[in-house]
Design a protein around this motif. Structure first.
Motif, PDB file in Angstrom:
ATOM      1  N   THR A 126      -1.071  -0.308  10.820  1.00 56.71           N
ATOM      2  CA  THR A 126      -0.568  -1.664  10.570  1.00 56.71           C
ATOM      3  C   THR A 126       0.952  -1.717  10.675  1.00 56.71           C
ATOM      4  O   THR A 126       1.513  -2.706  11.119  1.00 56.71           O
ATOM      5  CB  THR A 126      -1.013  -2.145   9.173  1.00 56.71           C
ATOM      6  OG1 THR A 126      -2.438  -2.050   9.112  1.00 56.71           O
ATOM      7  CG2 THR A 126      -0.601  -3.570   8.913  1.00 56.71           C
ATOM      8  N   SER A 136      -4.881   3.306   7.965  1.00 55.94           N
ATOM      9  CA  SER A 136      -4.737   1.889   8.283  1.00 55.94           C
ATOM     10  C   SER A 136      -3.274   1.456   8.116  1.00 55.94           C
ATOM     11  O   SER A 136      -2.736   0.684   8.913  1.00 55.94           O
ATOM     12  CB  SER A 136      -5.651   1.091   7.353  1.00 55.94           C
ATOM     13  OG  SER A 136      -5.597  -0.274   7.630  1.00 55.94           O
ATOM     14  N   HIS A 167      -0.698  -7.051  -3.175  1.00 54.67           N
ATOM     15  CA  HIS A 167      -1.754  -6.345  -2.433  1.00 54.67           C
ATOM     16  C   HIS A 167      -3.069  -7.113  -2.604  1.00 54.67           C
ATOM     17  O   HIS A 167      -3.756  -7.434  -1.646  1.00 54.67           O
ATOM     18  CB  HIS A 167      -1.879  -4.937  -3.028  1.00 54.67           C
ATOM     19  CG  HIS A 167      -2.654  -3.941  -2.228  1.00 54.67           C
ATOM     20  ND1 HIS A 167      -2.142  -3.323  -1.113  1.00 54.67           N
ATOM     21  CD2 HIS A 167      -3.896  -3.432  -2.385  1.00 54.67           C
ATOM     22  CE1 HIS A 167      -3.042  -2.477  -0.635  1.00 54.67           C
ATOM     23  NE2 HIS A 167      -4.131  -2.528  -1.387  1.00 54.67           N
ATOM     24  N   LEU A 168      -3.349  -7.453  -3.831  1.00 58.61           N
ATOM     25  CA  LEU A 168      -4.621  -8.076  -4.189  1.00 58.61           C
ATOM     26  C   LEU A 168      -4.742  -9.496  -3.639  1.00 58.61           C
ATOM     27  O   LEU A 168      -5.747  -9.855  -3.011  1.00 58.61           O
ATOM     28  CB  LEU A 168      -4.692  -8.107  -5.718  1.00 58.61           C
ATOM     29  CG  LEU A 168      -6.070  -8.200  -6.290  1.00 58.61           C
ATOM     30  CD1 LEU A 168      -6.743  -6.856  -6.123  1.00 58.61           C
ATOM     31  CD2 LEU A 168      -6.009  -8.583  -7.753  1.00 58.61           C
ATOM     32  N   LEU A 222       0.889  -4.455  -6.759  1.00 59.38           N
ATOM     33  CA  LEU A 222      -0.559  -4.513  -6.909  1.00 59.38           C
ATOM     34  C   LEU A 222      -1.049  -5.960  -6.785  1.00 59.38           C
ATOM     35  O   LEU A 222      -2.031  -6.243  -6.094  1.00 59.38           O
ATOM     36  CB  LEU A 222      -0.970  -3.922  -8.265  1.00 59.38           C
ATOM     37  CG  LEU A 222      -2.474  -3.736  -8.466  1.00 59.38           C
ATOM     38  CD1 LEU A 222      -3.010  -2.713  -7.481  1.00 59.38           C
ATOM     39  CD2 LEU A 222      -2.789  -3.306  -9.886  1.00 59.38           C
ATOM     40  N   GLY A 262      -7.242   3.832   3.926  1.00 54.30           N
ATOM     41  CA  GLY A 262      -6.035   3.057   3.669  1.00 54.30           C
ATOM     42  C   GLY A 262      -4.777   3.669   4.264  1.00 54.30           C
ATOM     43  O   GLY A 262      -3.963   2.957   4.849  1.00 54.30           O
ATOM     44  N   VAL A 268       0.647   6.845  -6.596  1.00 56.23           N
ATOM     45  CA  VAL A 268      -0.459   7.730  -6.977  1.00 56.23           C
ATOM     46  C   VAL A 268      -0.144   9.176  -6.632  1.00 56.23           C
ATOM     47  O   VAL A 268      -0.531  10.100  -7.353  1.00 56.23           O
ATOM     48  CB  VAL A 268      -1.839   7.327  -6.373  1.00 56.23           C
ATOM     49  CG1 VAL A 268      -2.384   6.090  -7.048  1.00 56.23           C
ATOM     50  CG2 VAL A 268      -1.807   7.172  -4.890  1.00 56.23           C
ATOM     51  N   LEU A 293     -11.425  -0.120  -8.153  1.00 54.49           N
ATOM     52  CA  LEU A 293     -10.163   0.523  -8.556  1.00 54.49           C
ATOM     53  C   LEU A 293      -9.415  -0.347  -9.550  1.00 54.49           C
ATOM     54  O   LEU A 293      -8.841   0.145 -10.522  1.00 54.49           O
ATOM     55  CB  LEU A 293      -9.273   0.774  -7.339  1.00 54.49           C
ATOM     56  CG  LEU A 293      -9.533   2.031  -6.518  1.00 54.49           C
ATOM     57  CD1 LEU A 293      -8.514   2.123  -5.396  1.00 54.49           C
ATOM     58  CD2 LEU A 293      -9.443   3.272  -7.403  1.00 54.49           C
ATOM     59  N   GLY A 315       0.826  -1.209   0.000  1.00 54.24           N
ATOM     60  CA  GLY A 315       0.000   0.000   0.000  1.00 54.24           C
ATOM     61  C   GLY A 315       0.861   1.258   0.000  1.00 54.24           C
ATOM     62  O   GLY A 315       0.546   2.236  -0.674  1.00 54.24           O
ATOM     63  N   HIS A 358     -10.599   5.154  -0.700  1.00 53.99           N
ATOM     64  CA  HIS A 358      -9.685   4.044  -0.388  1.00 53.99           C
ATOM     65  C   HIS A 358      -8.494   4.567   0.409  1.00 53.99           C
ATOM     66  O   HIS A 358      -8.035   3.939   1.349  1.00 53.99           O
ATOM     67  CB  HIS A 358      -9.219   3.384  -1.691  1.00 53.99           C
ATOM     68  CG  HIS A 358      -8.630   2.015  -1.506  1.00 53.99           C
ATOM     69  ND1 HIS A 358      -9.393   0.894  -1.346  1.00 53.99           N
ATOM     70  CD2 HIS A 358      -7.353   1.586  -1.437  1.00 53.99           C
ATOM     71  CE1 HIS A 358      -8.606  -0.174  -1.208  1.00 53.99           C
ATOM     72  NE2 HIS A 358      -7.358   0.227  -1.254  1.00 53.99           N
ATOM     73  N   LEU A 359      -8.007   5.741   0.021  1.00 51.93           N
ATOM     74  CA  LEU A 359      -6.835   6.289   0.709  1.00 51.93           C
ATOM     75  C   LEU A 359      -7.204   6.903   2.059  1.00 51.93           C
ATOM     76  O   LEU A 359      -6.399   6.910   2.974  1.00 51.93           O
ATOM     77  CB  LEU A 359      -6.143   7.327  -0.182  1.00 51.93           C
ATOM     78  CG  LEU A 359      -5.505   6.742  -1.443  1.00 51.93           C
ATOM     79  CD1 LEU A 359      -4.909   7.849  -2.292  1.00 51.93           C
ATOM     80  CD2 LEU A 359      -4.433   5.717  -1.075  1.00 51.93           C
ATOM     81  N   MET A 404     -13.658  -0.941   1.703  1.00 53.26           N
ATOM     82  CA  MET A 404     -12.298  -1.103   1.165  1.00 53.26           C
ATOM     83  C   MET A 404     -12.212  -2.202   0.108  1.00 53.26           C
ATOM     84  O   MET A 404     -11.539  -2.032  -0.913  1.00 53.26           O
ATOM     85  CB  MET A 404     -11.304  -1.405   2.295  1.00 53.26           C
ATOM     86  CG  MET A 404     -10.980  -0.241   3.186  1.00 53.26           C
ATOM     87  SD  MET A 404     -10.261   1.158   2.323  1.00 53.26           S
ATOM     88  CE  MET A 404      -8.528   0.740   2.301  1.00 53.26           C
ATOM     89  N   PHE A 405     -12.883  -3.317   0.343  1.00 50.47           N
ATOM     90  CA  PHE A 405     -12.748  -4.428  -0.605  1.00 50.47           C
ATOM     91  C   PHE A 405     -13.462  -4.109  -1.917  1.00 50.47           C
ATOM     92  O   PHE A 405     -12.881  -4.208  -2.991  1.00 50.47           O
ATOM     93  CB  PHE A 405     -13.296  -5.720   0.014  1.00 50.47           C
ATOM     94  CG  PHE A 405     -13.013  -6.928  -0.819  1.00 50.47           C
ATOM     95  CD1 PHE A 405     -11.724  -7.438  -0.919  1.00 50.47           C
ATOM     96  CD2 PHE A 405     -14.026  -7.564  -1.515  1.00 50.47           C
ATOM     97  CE1 PHE A 405     -11.453  -8.550  -1.703  1.00 50.47           C
ATOM     98  CE2 PHE A 405     -13.763  -8.684  -2.298  1.00 50.47           C
ATOM     99  CZ  PHE A 405     -12.475  -9.178  -2.388  1.00 50.47           C
TER     100      PHE A 405
END
Ligand code: HEM
Ligand code: FES
Lengths: 233, 258
Positions: free
Chosen positions: A189, A185, A84-85, A81, A182, A26, A125, A19, A178-179, A118-119
């Motif tokens: 985390t 978070s 992440h996914l 990515l 995110g 971005v 996205l 992330g 998301h950000l 988020m999901f």
């Protein structure tokens, strides 16, 4: 080493670290896009945005030739990515497994809409990212005289269509949300939160999400409103 | 006051269960929520029906036994309050009140509102021992503890293991509980020798019980009757990251030996 990835906390740290990379990307991408507002370079006879695009394609050419550095960055981003996914899908499964029977009544005290979506937002996205690459990187779905390297005119012709502009604005709202959760978070985390720092971290996340959202949105809006056009070229 | 109760009734762990509606017409606003259920149970017994099963012990907010979700919130609508300390004056006359057990795979329903929170005990067991001199009480000042560390450790140690964090978490995660249990030792000098091993063991145990992953909603902190901060979760993440790096650098045996 892979024992680390086995636990939910290890997986969360992977989501957060990838992330960070995606977030920094971005942020940089948004800042780069703002070059669209810097207009025409009379000395070279080209748009500043086009020169920036060429810089990205040729960076590092002294040591490794054109496109090499760009491809390294692309591969790193793609790996992040994917990681992440994949990790998120595994965590989502564990989350669903943890509560087979839900509540009849459910009230939230502080879980924001951004956090709860988020999901879904992430999946949207992903769809956007694929479309966006086909739209403005390869030009496959551009359909308005896409020309390799003519970044500025590609952008202007793309955003002269209200529907496309609307789609991009919705996507940027989703990215912003998301950000919003995110980035906060991510700090939590990665273990950066303390009671004294909590407010600051949440403010940084909120500010980053708003700045990135508005920064990206400014280009399609400026084209749609006629502020950015092909007049100078 | 009058209330309409919708209480989850389930005979045993294999019963499917469902909500049963009870109307109570003479509830004192000064009753605690559990006293209200006591009165209901007296009425049910007088009619020869099975009383509502619920867990309780201290009734003063320190044992953590009185697990129930009331109107969609763990321990009901009042912040920093267990169900036993919640009073009926917090509800409106004529209100519909939904009462459900904690919902988590790791907390199977035993009967009605009673769940088995043994998963928490197994997480604590996985943490293992701490190396301290046992026997006669040590000299109080032989181990110096900075005041902020002592305060913070005490904040974490105020966890009563009630499970409200799991119940309130949209993911059914036990991170706040585990974080509190890991941190109260990690903050003190006595917790240092096994610190790196303990965090690994307890997180593995937490996952084994199939609690969900944390996505930092913060609902657990709002639900916690002791107000334990989610910053302890950050501390847990930090310790886990640190211990994993130690493990990668020195090999698993070194962490075991530590
Ligand atoms: C533009 C691309 C993306 C960026 C910049 C991005 C950024 C982030 C960041 C910074 C985090 C926080 C890390 C953490 O603490 O867990 C995060 C989490 C997450 N991302 Fe993404 N992400 C992107 C794409 C995606 C995609 C394609 C999905 C697909 C499902 C996704 C789903 C999630 C989920 C579910 C979380 C965890 C949320 C939580 O912890 O509450 N993201 N993302
Ligand atoms: S009965 Fe002990 S905390 Fe409620």
């Amino acid at each position: 080493m892979f024992g680390f990835y086995k636990t939910t906390v290890g997986k969360k740290i992977v989501v957060a670290s990838t992330g960070v990379v995606l977030f920094l990307f971005v942020l940089g991408h948004m800042a780069g896009n703002l070059k669209a507002f810097m207009g025409f370079n009379a000395a070279s006879g080209r748009y500043k945005l086009d020169e920036y695009g060429e810089f990205l394609r040729t960076m590092g050419h002294e040591v490794m030739g054109n496109y090499t550095a760009l491809w390294i960055v692309r591969v790193v981003l793609l790996l992040c990515l994917l990681l992440h996914l994949i990790t998120i899908v595994q965590l989502q499964y564990q989350k669903q497994r943890a509560r087979p029977i839900g509540y009849a009544k459910r009230e939230y005290d502080c879980a924001t809409y951004a956090a709860r979506s988020m999901f879904l937002g992430g999946l949207l996205l992903l769809i956007f990212i694929v479309y966006h690459l086909l739209h403005l990187t390869t030009g496959t779905l551009h359909f308005r005289g896409f020309e390799e390297g003519a970044v500025y005119s590609n952008v202007v012709t793309a955003f002269n269509q209200p529907l496309i502009v609307a789609g991009y604005l919705v996507a940027m709202l989703i990215l912003s949300m998301h950000l919003f959760h995110g980035v906060w978070s991510m700090f939590q985390t990665l273990g950066l939160d303390t009671p004294q720092r909590n407010k600051l971290l949440r403010t940084i996340a909120a500010a980053a999400s708003v700045i990135i959202g508005l920064g990206f949105a400014s280009v399609p809006i400026a084209v749609a409103s006629g502020f950015l056009n092909l007049g100078q070229g | 006051m009058k209330i309409k109760l919708h209480i989850w009734r389930q005979k045993n762990s294999s019963d499917k269960g469902g909500f049963v509606r009870y109307e109570m017409n003479d509830v004192s606003p000064d009753m605690s929520f559990l006293e209200m259920i006591d009165v209901l149970n007296e009425q049910l017994e007088a009619k020869g029906e099975e009383p509502v099963g619920f867990e309780h012990d201290c009734r003063e907010g320190i044992c953590g036994a009185c697990s129930m979700v009331i109107n969609g919130r763990a321990h009901g609508p009042q912040a920093l309050t267990t169900a036993c300390q919640l009073h009926m004056r917090k509800f409106k006359d004529g209100e519909d009140i939904w009462v459900e057990p904690w919902r988590a795979r790791a907390f199977p329903v035993v009967k009605d509102l009673i769940v088995d929170r043994g998963a928490f005990d197994r997480i604590i067991q996985a943490g293992g021992y701490i190396s301290v001199r046992s026997g006669s009480a040590p000299e109080a000042n032989s181990i110096l503890v900075p005041k902020p560390a002592a305060d913070s450790a005490m904040d974490a140690a105020s966890c009563i293991g009630c499970g409200a964090c799991v119940a309130a978490c949209p993911n059914g995660s036990a991170m706040l509980f585990t974080a509190a249990k890991v941190s109260h030792l990690a903050l003190l000098p006595q917790g240092q020798p096994e610190r790196m091993l303990r965090v690994q063991k307890m997180i593995e145990a937490m996952d084994r019980e199939m609690f969900g992953p944390c996505t930092n909603y913060g609902e657990c902190q709002e639900a916690c009757p002791k107000g334990i901060s989610i910053s302890f979760i950050s501390m847990l993440n930090r310790d886990y990251l640190k211990s994993s790096l130690v493990q990668i650098k020195k090999g698993a045996e070194k962490v075991q030996a530590q």
